[in-house]
Design a protein around this motif. Structure first.
Motif, PDB file in Angstrom:
ATOM      1  N   ASN A 130      13.360  14.373  21.510  1.00 39.39           N
ATOM      2  CA  ASN A 130      14.627  13.917  20.934  1.00 39.39           C
ATOM      3  C   ASN A 130      14.511  13.694  19.419  1.00 39.39           C
ATOM      4  OD1 ASN A 130      13.567  11.214  20.525  1.00 39.39           O
ATOM      5  ND2 ASN A 130      13.685  11.012  22.747  1.00 39.39           N
ATOM      6  N   SER A 131      15.615  13.234  18.822  1.00 42.04           N
ATOM      7  CA  SER A 131      15.661  13.087  17.357  1.00 42.04           C
ATOM      8  C   SER A 131      14.699  12.028  16.830  1.00 42.04           C
ATOM      9  CB  SER A 131      17.074  12.698  16.921  1.00 42.04           C
ATOM     10  OG  SER A 131      17.946  13.755  17.152  1.00 42.04           O
ATOM     11  N   LYS A 132      14.246  11.150  17.694  1.00 43.89           N
ATOM     12  CA  LYS A 132      13.394  10.060  17.204  1.00 43.89           C
ATOM     13  C   LYS A 132      12.025  10.548  16.728  1.00 43.89           C
ATOM     14  CE  LYS A 132      13.636   5.963  19.020  1.00 43.89           C
ATOM     15  NZ  LYS A 132      13.467   4.884  19.999  1.00 43.89           N
ATOM     16  N   GLY A 133      11.686  11.775  17.061  1.00 43.05           N
ATOM     17  CA  GLY A 133      10.406  12.332  16.600  1.00 43.05           C
ATOM     18  C   GLY A 133      10.519  13.041  15.269  1.00 43.05           C
ATOM     19  N   TYR A 134      11.700  12.967  14.648  1.00 43.26           N
ATOM     20  CA  TYR A 134      11.892  13.724  13.406  1.00 43.26           C
ATOM     21  C   TYR A 134      10.914  13.312  12.308  1.00 43.26           C
ATOM     22  CZ  TYR A 134      13.891  15.466   9.111  1.00 43.26           C
ATOM     23  OH  TYR A 134      14.040  16.079   7.890  1.00 43.26           O
ATOM     24  N   THR A 135      10.653  12.001  12.185  1.00 44.15           N
ATOM     25  CA  THR A 135       9.759  11.563  11.105  1.00 44.15           C
ATOM     26  C   THR A 135       8.350  12.138  11.290  1.00 44.15           C
ATOM     27  OG1 THR A 135       9.495   9.526  12.348  1.00 44.15           O
ATOM     28  CG2 THR A 135      10.920   9.410  10.441  1.00 44.15           C
TER      29      THR A 135
ATOM     30  N   SER B 154       7.670  14.957  12.835  1.00 50.05           N
ATOM     31  CA  SER B 154       7.801  16.387  12.545  1.00 50.05           C
ATOM     32  C   SER B 154       7.805  16.630  11.040  1.00 50.05           C
ATOM     33  CB  SER B 154       9.095  16.889  13.203  1.00 50.05           C
ATOM     34  OG  SER B 154       9.740  17.855  12.456  1.00 50.05           O
ATOM     35  N   ARG B 155       8.537  15.798  10.316  1.00 52.02           N
ATOM     36  CA  ARG B 155       8.644  15.961   8.859  1.00 52.02           C
ATOM     37  C   ARG B 155       7.315  15.656   8.177  1.00 52.02           C
ATOM     38  NH1 ARG B 155      13.202  15.284   5.012  1.00 52.02           N
ATOM     39  NH2 ARG B 155      12.344  14.410   3.104  1.00 52.02           N
ATOM     40  N   LYS B 156       6.685  14.577   8.619  1.00 51.97           N
ATOM     41  CA  LYS B 156       5.421  14.182   8.005  1.00 51.97           C
ATOM     42  C   LYS B 156       4.354  15.260   8.184  1.00 51.97           C
ATOM     43  CE  LYS B 156       2.448  10.194   7.644  1.00 51.97           C
ATOM     44  NZ  LYS B 156       2.257   8.815   7.973  1.00 51.97           N
ATOM     45  N   LEU B 157       4.337  15.877   9.369  1.00 53.26           N
ATOM     46  CA  LEU B 157       3.279  16.853   9.661  1.00 53.26           C
ATOM     47  C   LEU B 157       3.727  18.299   9.407  1.00 53.26           C
ATOM     48  CD1 LEU B 157       1.944  15.303  13.000  1.00 53.26           C
ATOM     49  CD2 LEU B 157       1.080  14.946  10.683  1.00 53.26           C
ATOM     50  N   SER B 158       4.968  18.459   8.976  1.00 48.62           N
ATOM     51  CA  SER B 158       5.528  19.805   8.732  1.00 48.62           C
ATOM     52  C   SER B 158       5.413  20.695   9.967  1.00 48.62           C
ATOM     53  CB  SER B 158       4.821  20.487   7.560  1.00 48.62           C
ATOM     54  OG  SER B 158       5.125  19.837   6.389  1.00 48.62           O
ATOM     55  N   VAL B 159       5.729  20.109  11.100  1.00 53.49           N
ATOM     56  CA  VAL B 159       5.733  20.887  12.345  1.00 53.49           C
ATOM     57  C   VAL B 159       7.180  20.936  12.832  1.00 53.49           C
ATOM     58  CG1 VAL B 159       4.887  21.021  14.724  1.00 53.49           C
ATOM     59  CG2 VAL B 159       3.432  20.047  12.936  1.00 53.49           C
ATOM     60  N   PRO B 160       7.710  22.127  13.143  1.00 54.58           N
ATOM     61  CA  PRO B 160       9.112  22.185  13.563  1.00 54.58           C
ATOM     62  C   PRO B 160       9.384  21.393  14.844  1.00 54.58           C
ATOM     63  CG  PRO B 160       8.076  24.370  13.685  1.00 54.58           C
ATOM     64  CD  PRO B 160       7.065  23.437  13.097  1.00 54.58           C
ATOM     65  N   LEU B 161      10.581  20.811  14.875  1.00 56.61           N
ATOM     66  CA  LEU B 161      11.013  20.022  16.038  1.00 56.61           C
ATOM     67  C   LEU B 161      12.185  20.728  16.704  1.00 56.61           C
ATOM     68  CD1 LEU B 161      11.240  17.316  17.701  1.00 56.61           C
ATOM     69  CD2 LEU B 161      12.750  16.490  15.887  1.00 56.61           C
ATOM     70  N   VAL B 162      12.051  20.984  17.999  1.00 53.78           N
ATOM     71  CA  VAL B 162      13.186  21.486  18.789  1.00 53.78           C
ATOM     72  C   VAL B 162      13.753  20.285  19.522  1.00 53.78           C
ATOM     73  CG1 VAL B 162      13.908  22.980  20.703  1.00 53.78           C
ATOM     74  CG2 VAL B 162      12.262  23.807  19.025  1.00 53.78           C
ATOM     75  N   ARG B 163      15.017  20.003  19.252  1.00 54.41           N
ATOM     76  CA  ARG B 163      15.620  18.778  19.792  1.00 54.41           C
ATOM     77  C   ARG B 163      16.082  18.969  21.232  1.00 54.41           C
ATOM     78  NH1 ARG B 163      15.852  18.968  14.581  1.00 54.41           N
ATOM     79  NH2 ARG B 163      15.841  17.103  13.292  1.00 54.41           N
ATOM     80  N   VAL B 164      15.492  18.136  22.097  1.00 53.66           N
ATOM     81  CA  VAL B 164      15.793  18.175  23.535  1.00 53.66           C
ATOM     82  C   VAL B 164      15.797  16.736  24.034  1.00 53.66           C
ATOM     83  CG1 VAL B 164      14.795  18.763  25.789  1.00 53.66           C
ATOM     84  CG2 VAL B 164      14.793  20.462  23.976  1.00 53.66           C
ATOM     85  N   GLY B 165      16.729  16.399  24.899  1.00 51.92           N
ATOM     86  CA  GLY B 165      16.711  15.058  25.522  1.00 51.92           C
ATOM     87  C   GLY B 165      17.690  14.109  24.857  1.00 51.92           C
TER      88      GLY B 165
END
Ligand code: SF4
Length: 452
Positions: free
Chosen positions: A388-393, A395-406
């Motif tokens: 979900n969106s709560k993992g965005y930080t 993803s951003r910090k590690l420069s790994v793409p996030l696919v939003r699910v949940g």
């Protein structure tokens, strides 16, 4: 060399929990019941927190009443507040069902809800049906609240009687689009369904001229009653304990066959769902779904060169993570990290049942937070994060793409229409995953546009 399947915690406090609160799950269930209204017995902040998350995700109004605890009620009990809140709800909303979810505070001071309700019944005639779900969040997650609310409603309403050609479906917390699709699939097997809950309209409705205090839609009370007479009960979720399972309850108390299965994401999980529908209905898989399956396989063929060998971190509700892990292994991705805020052993046991090889090799962390996710990915770098969106930080910090699910997805539009289930939902998710991988590769390429 044997891999150590463990992450050592570097902190004791929870930092950005990988779960939401139990009354949130219960409130969402009540929003999926026709003419029902949730009330939180506790402080206003709890109701505000839930409203904020749900409105951000669904982009729909979400009324929740509160008994508005103060310092005084915290010490002397909130019975008076609860009774006044119920009276106000009846005056303003006139619901058929009122569902009380008790917050951490009310649970901690040991509020006796049945006593308060008995006192109210003595004062006021013609009350709507009132149910109470015990949801101490310090003991569980939003999914515990969700399952508890569903089971409370089933226990309250299901009645015995002659078997009918209807199937009770307990899909768990999916999107309104997924709910609509599940109903369509059952309809195409000529199986009328009772989906509990069903917020496909109430949390993804149209645009109204006038404000709808209780939006139309949801599982009807008559359908809840029919639960006890259904010819089968299907429940998505391998982590659901016997104690929480509504399908098992119906099976034991009303004698119908129950089918507990993973959320149908991916071919294997969807096949299991379709084969169950064949068993219950006696009909073969309709052509449109066989075609959808073929299109999904074709998509796998098109996309496998991007997915194969890529590593992924998954987080969220345990059954979602488990179903995604199965799907990931199906498309050749390596599941490196699995994280959930659930109780210990809940996610692991579900994964051992469904994806034993992944359970043996992935880092599984339960009762975890997003600090754990960050640490785990720093230790075992991945190509993609799904959650979900709560993992965005992270993803951003590690420069790994996030696919939003949940849930929650509050930084993108359309969460209520995102599909996951069945062959079509899986195809949509597969495309999103592959495109995220391609986008990352493009962004880190000197020439940008790439033709593979
Ligand atoms: S105090 Fe408990 S019930 Fe209230 S929002 Fe926090 S976790 Fe939820």
């Amino acid at each position: 060399m044997t891999k150590i399947n463990k992450v050592i915690k570097t902190h004791t406090s929870t930092r950005n929990a990988c779960k939401l609160c139990a009354p949130l799950g219960a409130s969402m269930v009540l929003k999926g019941i026709e003419q029902a209204m949730p009330i939180l017995h506790g402080s206003q902040g709890c109701a505000t927190y839930i409203r904020r998350y749900v409105i951000g995700h669904f982009r729909e109004p979400f009324d929740i009443a509160s008994s508005s605890f103060t310092e005084e009620t915290t010490v002397f009990g909130g019975g008076e507040n609860l009774m006044r809140a119920i009276e106000n709800i009846i005056t303003q909303y006139n619901p058929e069902i009122i569902g009380i979810a008790t917050t951490c505070l009310a649970e901690t001071i040991g509020e006796d809800i049945q006593l308060h309700l008995a006192a109210l019944a003595g004062k006021k005639a013609d009350l709507p049906t009132i149910v109470h779900v015990s949801t101490p969040s310090y003991k569980g997650t939003h999914m515990d609240g969700f399952f508890a609310a569903v089971k409370t409603l089933v226990r309250k309403f299901a009645v015995k009687g002659t078997r009918i050609n209807k199937v009770a479906v307990f899909p768990g917390m999916l999107s309104p689009q997924d709910y609509r699709y599940i109903k369509q699939m059952l309809f195409d097997f000529q199986l009328p369904s009772v989906v509990i809950p069903d917020f496909s309209d109430t949390l993804d409705g149209g645009s109204w001229q006038d404000y709808q205090k209780i939006p139309p839609g949801g599982t009807a009370i008559d359908d809840l009653k029919d639960c006890g007479r259904c010819c089968g009960a299907i429940e998505f979720g391998l982590s659901i304990s016997e104690d929480q399972s509504s399908a098992e309850y119906l099976s034991k108390s009303y004698g119908m066959p129950s089918y507990k299965m993973p959320i149908p994401i991916g071919i294997e999980n969807s096949d299991e769902f379709f084969s169950t529908l064949c068993t219950i209905s006696g009909h073969p898989v309709p052509d449109k779904y066989s075609m959808a399956r073929m299109r999904l396989i074709d998509a796998y063929v098109d996309g496998h060169k991007y997915a194969a060998g890529k590593s992924v971190a998954l987080y969220g509700e345990e059954d979602l993570v488990c179903a995604l892990a199965s799907f990931m292994s199906e498309i050749g991705m390596t599941v490196s990290v699995c994280i959930s805020g659930c109780k210990p052993e809940s996610l692991r046991k579900a994964m051992e049942k469904r994806v034993p090889a992944v359970a043996a090799s992935a880092r599984i962390l339960e009762d975890a937070d997003f600090e754990d996710l960050l640490n785990a990915i720093e230790e075992s770098p991945v190509d993609l994060i799904i959650g979900n969106s709560k993992g965005y930080t992270v993803s951003r910090k590690l420069s790994v793409p996030l696919v939003r699910v949940g849930f929650p997805i509050h930084d993108r539009l359309g969460a209520q229409r995102f599909s996951l289930v069945g062959y079509e939902g899986t195809t949509e998710l597969f495309d999103r995953i592959i495109n995220a991988i391609i986008e990352k590769k493009q962004e880190s390429s000197d020439i940008g546009y790439l033709t593979w």
